[in-house]
Design an enzyme around this catalytic site. Structure first.
Site, PDB file in Angstrom:
ATOM      1  N   ASP A  91       0.812  -1.225   0.000  1.00 50.19           N
ATOM      2  CA  ASP A  91       0.000   0.000   0.000  1.00 50.19           C
ATOM      3  C   ASP A  91       0.847   1.278   0.000  1.00 50.19           C
ATOM      4  OD1 ASP A  91      -2.063  -1.820   0.278  1.00 50.19           O
ATOM      5  OD2 ASP A  91      -2.314  -1.483   2.434  1.00 50.19           O
ATOM      6  N   MET A 133      -5.727  -2.701  -4.988  1.00 47.93           N
ATOM      7  CA  MET A 133      -5.674  -2.611  -3.525  1.00 47.93           C
ATOM      8  C   MET A 133      -5.114  -1.254  -3.084  1.00 47.93           C
ATOM      9  SD  MET A 133      -4.573  -6.360  -2.138  1.00 47.93           S
ATOM     10  CE  MET A 133      -5.816  -7.620  -1.851  1.00 47.93           C
ATOM     11  N   ARG A 157     -17.172  -3.929 -17.853  1.00 51.41           N
ATOM     12  CA  ARG A 157     -16.774  -5.111 -17.083  1.00 51.41           C
ATOM     13  C   ARG A 157     -15.823  -4.701 -15.956  1.00 51.41           C
ATOM     14  NH1 ARG A 157     -17.522  -9.900 -20.093  1.00 51.41           N
ATOM     15  NH2 ARG A 157     -19.258  -9.476 -21.498  1.00 51.41           N
ATOM     16  N   HIS A 189      -5.493 -10.238  -4.725  1.00 52.49           N
ATOM     17  CA  HIS A 189      -4.230 -10.715  -4.148  1.00 52.49           C
ATOM     18  C   HIS A 189      -3.165 -11.034  -5.183  1.00 52.49           C
ATOM     19  CE1 HIS A 189      -7.087 -11.077  -0.841  1.00 52.49           C
ATOM     20  NE2 HIS A 189      -6.036 -10.915  -0.067  1.00 52.49           N
ATOM     21  N   GLN A 235      -1.875  -8.929  -6.814  1.00 53.10           N
ATOM     22  CA  GLN A 235      -0.931  -7.815  -6.605  1.00 53.10           C
ATOM     23  C   GLN A 235       0.098  -8.100  -5.527  1.00 53.10           C
ATOM     24  OE1 GLN A 235      -3.520  -3.934  -6.493  1.00 53.10           O
ATOM     25  NE2 GLN A 235      -4.824  -5.729  -6.364  1.00 53.10           N
TER      26      GLN A 235
HETATM   27  O1  F6P Z   1      -2.296  -3.999   3.398  1.00 55.82           O
HETATM   28  C1  F6P Z   1      -2.127  -4.803   2.279  1.00 55.82           C
HETATM   29  C2  F6P Z   1      -3.455  -5.261   1.734  1.00 55.82           C
HETATM   30  O2  F6P Z   1      -3.215  -6.056   0.598  1.00 55.82           O
HETATM   31  C3  F6P Z   1      -4.455  -4.146   1.437  1.00 55.82           C
HETATM   32  O3  F6P Z   1      -4.184  -3.501   0.215  1.00 55.82           O
HETATM   33  C4  F6P Z   1      -5.743  -4.895   1.459  1.00 55.82           C
HETATM   34  O4  F6P Z   1      -6.846  -4.063   1.778  1.00 55.82           O
HETATM   35  C5  F6P Z   1      -5.509  -5.897   2.554  1.00 55.82           C
HETATM   36  O5  F6P Z   1      -4.119  -6.066   2.697  1.00 55.82           O
HETATM   37  C6  F6P Z   1      -6.153  -7.239   2.295  1.00 55.82           C
HETATM   38  O6  F6P Z   1      -5.885  -8.055   3.370  1.00 55.82           O
HETATM   39  P1  F6P Z   1      -6.266  -9.605   3.448  1.00 55.82           P
HETATM   40  O7  F6P Z   1      -5.354 -10.333   2.514  1.00 55.82           O
HETATM   41  O8  F6P Z   1      -6.040  -9.963   4.857  1.00 55.82           O
HETATM   42  O9  F6P Z   1      -7.695  -9.697   3.008  1.00 55.82           O
END
Ligand code: F6P
Length: 343
Positions: free
Chosen positions: A127, A169, A266, A272, A274
């Site tokens: 982030d 994210m 769409r 994830h 990312q």
């Molecule tokens: O803080 C990293 C992050 O990938 C955020 O961008 C996202 O909101 C969160 O973690 C998602 O977390 P989890 O994998 O626990 O759902």
């Protein structure tokens, strides 16, 4: 010294590279013993640890994730948690702990440091929202993954004259969205820092259509919110640190755009993806520099510090600085992205 490490919070590319650097300099240069706690603070609470050496990290430099595992366990939410953490560290003979994590993991590290635990922090998160460091490792990789996806989405969007909404994210900060939009040539980027008006987004897309540009890429951060609050996607679920589970705004926006404009729209949620896979060269270098700096800080007795990147240099800052303020997108950078909106 006997140095322990842990990785907490959401995983991110570069975690293994940090630990590899701590192990390499710690063992080969300082003659340290190394220990790893499994699954972040859970491993310390439950005394779940593994002995580590330089060899434990062979082949891990290009590997995403963390060989120690991770969790969002918060010792301060567990009865007698901080005392259990201290008891484990004492019984294991740990002289210093390297806590590798984001706002939450480092928040715990900061509180423990204030209670006398010898801990050094390393800032991790895709982030990039920690104000004490210009960059966290993992961010560069996440942005590259988004840009690769956007490049691919351009061609399919153009083939089918579609609007593609790409949800990325970033939690409550729009760094990933802003950087991905600039680098990926997006039509518009919507970030938490600037609540958006769905009708304005639709106008931008309609104007492109009027100019014969029938494909558009809309990048939206998972934490973005519509101005009028016309739709909400909050699931209501929170983690041990009280953070809402985000995700789903992209689908909602795609529906709203299609309904208002009549253009086929769409949604693609990168999710994830990312956080997975191999770190970029930049993140491998940053992680390695952070790991080396962390073990050096320990041997200087600089506990309660976090290593950080400032003006290209690795520096040490107080751990509490890492967690007091969320770093949001610089409006000047968002203005750069805006120049290209609708083009
Ligand atoms: O803080 C990293 C992050 O990938 C955020 O961008 C996202 O909101 C969160 O973690 C998602 O977390 P989890 O994998 O626990 O759902």
């Amino acid at each position: 010294m006997r140095i322990a490490m842990l990785t907490g919070g959401g995983d991110c590319p570069g975690l293994n590279a940090v630990m590899r650097a701590v192990a390499r300099k710690g063992q080969a240069v300082y003659g340290d013993d190394l220990l790893g706690f499994r699954d972040g603070w859970r491993g310390v609470l439950e005394d779940d640890a593994v002995e580590l050496t330089i060899d434990s990290f062979r082949g891990t430099l290009p590997k995403g994730g963390t060989i120690l595992g991770s969790s969002r366990t918060n010792p301060y939410k567990v009865d007698g948690g901080p005392e259990r953490v201290k008891a484990t560290l004492a019984s294991r003979g740990v002289d210093a702990l390297v806590a590798i994590g984001g706002e939450d993991t480092l928040g715990v590290a900061s509180r423990l440091a204030a209670e006398g635990v010898p801990v050094v922090g390393v800032p991790k998160t895709i982030d990039n929202d920690l104000s004490a460091t210009e960059l966290t490792f993992g961010f560069d990789t996440a942005v590259q993954i988004c840009v690769d996806a956007i490049d691919r989405l351009h061609t399919t969007a153009e083939s089918h004259d579609r609007v593609m909404v790409v949800e990325v994210m970033g939690r409550h900060a729009g760094h990933i969205a802003t950087w991905s939009a600039i680098a990926g040539g997006a039509t518009i980027a919507l970030i938490p820092e600037q609540p958006f008006d769905v009708d304005e987004v639709c106008d931008v897309i309609r104007k492109r259509h009027a100019r014969g540009r029938y494909a558009s890429i809309v990048v939206i951060a998972e934490g973005a919110t519509p101005k009028e609050g016309s739709f909400s996607v909050a699931s209501g679920e929170v983690d041990a640190f009280g953070h809402a589970r985000l995700g789903g705004i992209g689908d909602a926006l795609a529906g709203a755009i299609e309904q208002r404009t009549g253009y086929e729209t769409r949604a693609v949620v990168l999710g994830h993806v990312q956080r997975g896979g191999t770190p970029t060269a930049f993140d491998r270098v940053l992680s390695t520099r952070f790991g080396i700096a962390a073990v050096d800080a320990i041997h200087d007795g600089d506990f309660g510090a976090m290593v950080a990147l400032r003006a290209g240099e690795i520096v040490r800052v107080p751990l509490e600085e890492a967690t007091t303020e969320l770093k949001l997108v610089d409006p000047d950078l968002y203005d750069v992205a805006k120049v290209f909106f609708g083009s």
